[in-house]
Scaffold this motif. Sequence first.
Motif, PDB file in Angstrom:
ATOM      1  N   GLN A   1       0.677  -1.483  -0.016  1.00 59.44           N
ATOM      2  CA  GLN A   1      -0.047  -0.433   0.072  1.00 59.44           C
ATOM      3  C   GLN A   1       1.278   0.928   0.054  1.00 59.44           C
ATOM      4  O   GLN A   1       1.679   1.272   0.561  1.00 59.44           O
ATOM      5  CB  GLN A   1      -0.903  -0.102   1.103  1.00 59.44           C
ATOM      6  CG  GLN A   1      -2.044  -1.164   1.488  1.00 59.44           C
ATOM      7  CD  GLN A   1      -2.664  -0.799   2.750  1.00 59.44           C
ATOM      8  OE1 GLN A   1      -2.411  -0.042   3.144  1.00 59.44           O
ATOM      9  NE2 GLN A   1      -3.319  -2.254   2.194  1.00 59.44           N
ATOM     10  N   TYR A   2       0.446   1.777  -0.863  1.00 66.30           N
ATOM     11  CA  TYR A   2       1.528   3.060  -0.482  1.00 66.30           C
ATOM     12  C   TYR A   2       0.660   4.881  -0.260  1.00 66.30           C
ATOM     13  O   TYR A   2      -0.979   4.789  -0.097  1.00 66.30           O
ATOM     14  CB  TYR A   2       1.152   3.955  -2.731  1.00 66.30           C
ATOM     15  CG  TYR A   2       2.196   2.761  -3.086  1.00 66.30           C
ATOM     16  CD1 TYR A   2       3.775   2.593  -2.860  1.00 66.30           C
ATOM     17  CD2 TYR A   2       1.122   2.160  -3.942  1.00 66.30           C
ATOM     18  CE1 TYR A   2       3.898   1.307  -4.120  1.00 66.30           C
ATOM     19  CE2 TYR A   2       2.093   0.762  -4.490  1.00 66.30           C
ATOM     20  CZ  TYR A   2       2.896   1.136  -4.754  1.00 66.30           C
ATOM     21  OH  TYR A   2       4.089  -0.483  -4.999  1.00 66.30           O
ATOM     22  N   GLY A   3       1.031   5.311   1.210  1.00 66.85           N
ATOM     23  CA  GLY A   3       0.159   6.539   1.536  1.00 66.85           C
ATOM     24  C   GLY A   3       0.566   7.367   0.796  1.00 66.85           C
ATOM     25  O   GLY A   3      -0.254   8.261   1.735  1.00 66.85           O
ATOM     26  N   ASP A   4       0.539   7.779  -0.189  1.00 69.02           N
ATOM     27  CA  ASP A   4      -0.207   9.324  -1.100  1.00 69.02           C
ATOM     28  C   ASP A   4       0.749  10.270  -0.077  1.00 69.02           C
ATOM     29  O   ASP A   4      -0.632  11.418   0.279  1.00 69.02           O
ATOM     30  CB  ASP A   4      -1.346   9.009  -1.529  1.00 69.02           C
ATOM     31  CG  ASP A   4      -1.552   8.155  -2.696  1.00 69.02           C
ATOM     32  OD1 ASP A   4      -0.523   7.565  -3.151  1.00 69.02           O
ATOM     33  OD2 ASP A   4      -2.892   7.049  -2.640  1.00 69.02           O
ATOM     34  N   ASP A   5       1.388  10.209   0.327  1.00 71.12           N
ATOM     35  CA  ASP A   5       1.966  11.122   1.299  1.00 71.12           C
ATOM     36  C   ASP A   5       3.183  11.818   0.705  1.00 71.12           C
ATOM     37  O   ASP A   5       3.848  13.274   2.228  1.00 71.12           O
ATOM     38  CB  ASP A   5       2.068  10.699   2.838  1.00 71.12           C
ATOM     39  CG  ASP A   5       3.468   9.489   3.152  1.00 71.12           C
ATOM     40  OD1 ASP A   5       3.822   9.254   1.861  1.00 71.12           O
ATOM     41  OD2 ASP A   5       3.233   8.745   4.545  1.00 71.12           O
ATOM     42  N   TRP A   6       3.456  12.516  -0.683  1.00 75.33           N
ATOM     43  CA  TRP A   6       4.698  13.438  -0.678  1.00 75.33           C
ATOM     44  C   TRP A   6       4.083  14.429  -0.777  1.00 75.33           C
ATOM     45  O   TRP A   6       3.651  15.384  -2.342  1.00 75.33           O
ATOM     46  CB  TRP A   6       4.800  11.990  -2.039  1.00 75.33           C
ATOM     47  CG  TRP A   6       6.562  12.959  -2.898  1.00 75.33           C
ATOM     48  CD1 TRP A   6       6.230  13.450  -4.433  1.00 75.33           C
ATOM     49  CD2 TRP A   6       7.480  13.131  -2.201  1.00 75.33           C
ATOM     50  NE1 TRP A   6       7.408  13.690  -4.024  1.00 75.33           N
ATOM     51  CE2 TRP A   6       8.539  13.275  -3.178  1.00 75.33           C
ATOM     52  CE3 TRP A   6       8.068  13.447  -0.839  1.00 75.33           C
ATOM     53  CZ2 TRP A   6       9.768  13.929  -3.021  1.00 75.33           C
ATOM     54  CZ3 TRP A   6       9.238  13.017   0.000  1.00 75.33           C
ATOM     55  CH2 TRP A   6      10.018  13.635  -1.109  1.00 75.33           C
ATOM     56  N   ASN A   7       4.236  15.099  -0.144  1.00 74.74           N
ATOM     57  CA  ASN A   7       3.296  16.033  -0.442  1.00 74.74           C
ATOM     58  C   ASN A   7       3.652  17.486   0.837  1.00 74.74           C
ATOM     59  O   ASN A   7       5.131  16.971   1.278  1.00 74.74           O
ATOM     60  CB  ASN A   7       1.657  16.136   0.565  1.00 74.74           C
ATOM     61  CG  ASN A   7       1.087  17.005   0.567  1.00 74.74           C
ATOM     62  OD1 ASN A   7       1.040  17.918  -0.384  1.00 74.74           O
ATOM     63  ND2 ASN A   7       0.036  17.300   1.941  1.00 74.74           N
ATOM     64  N   ASN A   8       4.046  18.419  -0.048  1.00 73.46           N
ATOM     65  CA  ASN A   8       4.315  19.941   0.787  1.00 73.46           C
ATOM     66  C   ASN A   8       5.814  19.683   1.005  1.00 73.46           C
ATOM     67  O   ASN A   8       6.768  19.673   1.574  1.00 73.46           O
ATOM     68  CB  ASN A   8       3.438  19.790   2.283  1.00 73.46           C
ATOM     69  CG  ASN A   8       2.287  20.276   2.424  1.00 73.46           C
ATOM     70  OD1 ASN A   8       1.702  21.315   1.589  1.00 73.46           O
ATOM     71  ND2 ASN A   8       1.756  19.257   3.328  1.00 73.46           N
TER      72      ASN A   8
ATOM     73  N   THR B   1       3.795   0.652   2.783  1.00 71.84           N
ATOM     74  CA  THR B   1       3.848  -0.430   3.756  1.00 71.84           C
ATOM     75  C   THR B   1       3.665  -1.536   3.331  1.00 71.84           C
ATOM     76  O   THR B   1       2.697  -1.959   2.494  1.00 71.84           O
ATOM     77  CB  THR B   1       3.241   0.205   4.633  1.00 71.84           C
ATOM     78  OG1 THR B   1       2.462   1.058   5.184  1.00 71.84           O
ATOM     79  CG2 THR B   1       2.754  -0.989   5.712  1.00 71.84           C
ATOM     80  N   LEU B   2       4.173  -2.813   3.617  1.00 69.90           N
ATOM     81  CA  LEU B   2       4.292  -4.059   3.306  1.00 69.90           C
ATOM     82  C   LEU B   2       3.560  -4.435   4.395  1.00 69.90           C
ATOM     83  O   LEU B   2       4.228  -5.022   5.398  1.00 69.90           O
ATOM     84  CB  LEU B   2       5.788  -4.733   3.107  1.00 69.90           C
ATOM     85  CG  LEU B   2       6.458  -3.782   1.419  1.00 69.90           C
ATOM     86  CD1 LEU B   2       6.855  -2.717   1.817  1.00 69.90           C
ATOM     87  CD2 LEU B   2       6.886  -5.083   0.852  1.00 69.90           C
ATOM     88  N   THR B   3       1.877  -5.600   3.961  1.00 67.95           N
ATOM     89  CA  THR B   3       1.064  -6.391   4.646  1.00 67.95           C
ATOM     90  C   THR B   3       1.606  -8.001   4.195  1.00 67.95           C
ATOM     91  O   THR B   3       1.605  -8.376   3.110  1.00 67.95           O
ATOM     92  CB  THR B   3       0.426  -5.830   4.957  1.00 67.95           C
ATOM     93  OG1 THR B   3       0.169  -5.021   5.695  1.00 67.95           O
ATOM     94  CG2 THR B   3      -0.349  -6.858   5.972  1.00 67.95           C
ATOM     95  N   ASP B   4       2.143  -8.709   4.857  1.00 70.80           N
ATOM     96  CA  ASP B   4       2.936  -9.910   4.247  1.00 70.80           C
ATOM     97  C   ASP B   4       2.873  -9.828   3.069  1.00 70.80           C
ATOM     98  O   ASP B   4       2.434 -11.141   2.301  1.00 70.80           O
ATOM     99  CB  ASP B   4       1.645 -10.753   4.574  1.00 70.80           C
ATOM    100  CG  ASP B   4       0.572 -10.912   6.162  1.00 70.80           C
ATOM    101  OD1 ASP B   4       2.231 -10.824   6.898  1.00 70.80           O
ATOM    102  OD2 ASP B   4      -0.188 -10.931   6.664  1.00 70.80           O
ATOM    103  N   VAL B   5       4.395  -9.690   2.377  1.00 69.65           N
ATOM    104  CA  VAL B   5       4.242  -9.673   0.849  1.00 69.65           C
ATOM    105  C   VAL B   5       5.076 -10.854   0.338  1.00 69.65           C
ATOM    106  O   VAL B   5       6.666 -10.751   1.657  1.00 69.65           O
ATOM    107  CB  VAL B   5       5.294  -8.265   0.370  1.00 69.65           C
ATOM    108  CG1 VAL B   5       5.894  -8.595  -0.887  1.00 69.65           C
ATOM    109  CG2 VAL B   5       3.516  -6.811   0.788  1.00 69.65           C
ATOM    110  N   ARG B   6       4.857 -12.163   0.144  1.00 70.57           N
ATOM    111  CA  ARG B   6       5.174 -13.617   0.294  1.00 70.57           C
ATOM    112  C   ARG B   6       6.234 -13.553  -1.453  1.00 70.57           C
ATOM    113  O   ARG B   6       5.993 -12.078  -2.642  1.00 70.57           O
ATOM    114  CB  ARG B   6       4.583 -14.112  -0.230  1.00 70.57           C
ATOM    115  CG  ARG B   6       4.026 -13.912   0.946  1.00 70.57           C
ATOM    116  CD  ARG B   6       2.589 -15.018   0.727  1.00 70.57           C
ATOM    117  NE  ARG B   6       2.752 -16.637   0.808  1.00 70.57           N
ATOM    118  CZ  ARG B   6       2.541 -16.646   2.177  1.00 70.57           C
ATOM    119  NH1 ARG B   6       2.160 -16.902   3.639  1.00 70.57           N
ATOM    120  NH2 ARG B   6       2.458 -18.333   2.366  1.00 70.57           N
TER     121      ARG B   6
END
Length: 434
Positions: A207-214, A227-232
Amino acid sequence: MAAPASSFEAVKAPESNVQYPSYDGKPALQTEAEFLQRAREVAELLAVDVADRDLHNVIPYDQVALLKASGLVTALGPTKYGGGGQPFHVGLKIQREVSAGDGSIGQLLGYHYLWSYTAQIVGTPAQIDAEAKRYTEGALFHGGAVNPRDADLAITEADGGATLVFNGRKAFSTGSKVSDLTVLEGVLAGTETHVFAIADSHQAGIQYGDDWNNVLGMRGTQSGSITLTDVRVPWSAALGFTPAKAFTPLGAYNTTLLPAIQLVFANIYLGVAQGALAKAAAYTARATRPWPHTGAAHAHTQAKATDEFYIQDVYGALQARVWGLEAQLDAVGELLRAVLDRPVGERGGVTGAERGLLAVRVAAGKVQAIDVALDVTSRIYEVMGARSIAHKAGFDHFWRNVRTHSLHDPVAHKRAEVGRFVLSGELPPPTWYT
């Protein structure tokens, strides 16, 4: 680990009138000269609306598609799989040309070349071939989730030890949002074993935070969190490991990824400086007015701004510095080539001294690149005039991009590395930033 709530959504830019060409049916690029010419053509296309895309923080899906269609993404891929067969140091020149038109896209391309070489540097011969085949035949674009200032990704085993499972978060993951493949790096639980692997960028566990802001500059790189959650990934994809899960070390060669990425940085700065200077010179010739109030002792008013002595002086000084930097970085690129492009069977013979000398020369090139690029991208305003600060003139992204990316790691440490070498012959030891 749950992904943080997004605090930012990219703004949709106004409809662009830039039409990117189709390269279908055109002959494949084969030589360094052909790739550099194609890179200049791409840079010209990117330069048309870079200021507007930067202003609106446009996610560069179309621009990455242009890099793919133009053949630049596969420039370093093996010819047997449809790639250009160019060595890494030519990739530095290609991304430099692209950076002249758009520093953000130049950075993405430079990082792609670097991450696509990960298997080359730490992988087994079979993995080197398999990864090159995968990305070249598919024209796949790389990003990376390796930011070493964050905690390492946590790796556990599953499926009876056949699978590696990655979990964690990285605050910066340049290009992964617009990539096809993402390089992962983490530590296997209960050990001190670091593992590199390459995973599909678009899957439920990423998942990408899309927080490359300001941010001040390099807005188009989409360098937000991941964010990586159980990437296999299968254990067999752990780069450099044998089927018995033993890493096959190549000594100093395995650490050449670090000076290579620092040289990518320096070439971004050079490309931005080259683009800024060329665009500024055209603007001065077209739009800058000569100064009419020279005083009685200098009553003759120049007919054109390009006849003004002070303008000629500044452009001459800046161009001299840019040419000098280009020669310096090309020479360092040849040093990198001598280490990086060893035949597979000879890579274990790279010595610590060879690697250290390369690192100190890269450090010197980066120091000079930052100084020159910041000087060029700020001083051009002195010889363009006050109207050049307008958004429609499209110059401010040059300085903002260099100023932003040059903060990646403190340049003072690079100067000190060079200074220690000069004073005592000390070579920089391998680190995540050297």
